[in-house]
Design an enzyme around this catalytic site. Sequence first.
Site, short mmCIF file in Angstrom:
data_model
loop_
_atom_site.label_atom_id
_atom_site.label_comp_id
_atom_site.label_asym_id
_atom_site.label_seq_id
_atom_site.Cartn_x
_atom_site.Cartn_y
_atom_site.Cartn_z
N ARG A 3 105.06 38.25 65.52
CA ARG A 3 105.04 38.34 66.98
C ARG A 3 104.95 36.94 67.58
O ARG A 3 103.86 36.41 67.77
CB ARG A 3 103.85 39.18 67.43
CG ARG A 3 103.88 40.61 66.89
CD ARG A 3 102.58 41.34 67.19
NE ARG A 3 102.60 42.69 66.68
CZ ARG A 3 101.56 43.53 66.75
NH1 ARG A 3 100.43 43.12 67.31
NH2 ARG A 3 101.65 44.75 66.26
N ASP A 16 104.80 34.17 70.40
CA ASP A 16 104.17 34.21 71.72
C ASP A 16 105.20 34.02 72.84
O ASP A 16 106.34 33.61 72.60
CB ASP A 16 103.11 33.11 71.84
CG ASP A 16 101.85 33.43 71.04
OD1 ASP A 16 101.68 34.59 70.65
OD2 ASP A 16 101.04 32.50 70.83
N ARG A 29 100.15 26.39 67.63
CA ARG A 29 100.03 25.63 68.87
C ARG A 29 98.66 24.98 68.99
O ARG A 29 98.53 23.86 69.52
CB ARG A 29 100.31 26.53 70.06
CG ARG A 29 101.79 26.95 70.17
CD ARG A 29 101.97 28.04 71.21
NE ARG A 29 101.44 27.62 72.50
CZ ARG A 29 101.12 28.47 73.47
NH1 ARG A 29 101.27 29.78 73.29
NH2 ARG A 29 100.67 28.02 74.62
#
Length: 253
Positions: free
Chosen positions: A50, A52, A197
């Site tokens: 998944r 972002d 991130r």
Amino acid sequence: MVRYFIELSYRGTAYHGWQTQANGISIQTTLEAALTQRLGRPIYVVGSGRTDSGVHAKQQFAHFEVEEPINQSESFIYSLNCILPEDIAIHRIFPVQANHHARFSAIYRYYQYYVSRQKDAFQNGLTYHFRPHLNHEIMNEACKMLRQYTDFQSFSKARANVNHFHCRIDFTYWERINDDDLTFHIQANRFLWGMVRTIVGTLLEIGQGRMNLEQFEQIILAKDRNAAGRAAPANGLYLVEVGYPAEVMEHRA
């Protein structure tokens, strides 16, 4: 039921991530709508992971099931790409065995993150424009430290619904492309929500001299998201490869 894998890529700028969302358009929803329109029956897809909101994919995989075999010709894929918006592209569709799963059969994911000191009109939304000078050598020392650990709770979003925070990192390093451009590389068997991130954002602190290696190690050991730096923006992050065992990729039903 016949199961198929889809290999696709996308620019994530206009989407609220991969997963279907109640409050925005997702890659999954857009892909399902195109398949449903083309095949004339409801289609549900399962992705390898998944990504972002705003994150891009040079290579992503998903699977779906239908009752009867479908046409896998170039014209079929072309027709799907005509239905899809310009920022999503299907590259291949191929049959797999019923127990092959886009998410659970994957053995690694490889991400890259692009940082540039110079603003580029043609890279808007595709790289992180970050002006400070960065010491990529000390950042790579921190990358070596990352590979010594497996618990990355400090780099996971606090609301992550997971049973554990352990990941096996295969490699991670910064590559200096030229005086202005850097690329971060990381491959692991799995990634936590927001992990890449947050790692990038924390490493940028080290590269600026605002954090030392000892402090970085303490962040890892803290197992606390509040200890790490802020997450880098989504626009510089790309899923570039998803790896599967050879038997999954043999294109056999």
